[in-house]
Design a protein around this motif. Structure first.
Motif, short mmCIF file in Angstrom:
data_model
loop_
_atom_site.label_atom_id
_atom_site.label_comp_id
_atom_site.label_asym_id
_atom_site.label_seq_id
_atom_site.Cartn_x
_atom_site.Cartn_y
_atom_site.Cartn_z
N ARG A 23 0.82 -1.22 0.00
CA ARG A 23 0.00 0.00 0.00
C ARG A 23 0.85 1.27 0.00
NH1 ARG A 23 -4.87 -0.96 4.35
NH2 ARG A 23 -5.81 -2.78 3.33
N GLN A 24 1.95 1.23 0.77
CA GLN A 24 2.82 2.40 0.88
C GLN A 24 3.78 2.56 -0.29
OE1 GLN A 24 2.86 4.84 3.37
NE2 GLN A 24 0.92 3.88 3.96
N VAL A 28 7.94 -1.71 4.75
CA VAL A 28 7.53 -1.36 6.11
C VAL A 28 8.26 -2.35 7.03
CG1 VAL A 28 5.61 -1.27 7.73
CG2 VAL A 28 5.31 -0.42 5.40
#
Length: 68
Positions: A23-24, A28
């Motif tokens: 998503r980013q 992460v």
């Protein structure tokens, strides 16, 4: 019986971190979310006014912390 402290946060597992990474658009490394106890703490904190700052003690000295 030993006393277990309340668990305020839940660390994300590998699968959740992979989903967040997609998503980013970047890796992460770690992620956490508030547990039910953590949400209760935030609700309590927001419901009470912030305490007034106390006057400095005689001989006290302000110090500034450096970021790590």
């Amino acid at each position: 019986m030993t006393h277990q402290p309340a668990k305020w946060v839940e660390m994300a597992d590998r699968e959740t971190r992979a989903e967040l990474s997609s998503r980013q658009g970047r890796p992460v490394q770690w992620a956490a979310r508030l547990s039910a106890a953590g949400h209760d703490l935030l609700a309590c904190t927001r419901a009470r006014p912030a305490p007034a700052p106390s006057p400095p003690q005689p001989g006290a000295q302000d110090v500034q912390l450096l970021p790590s």
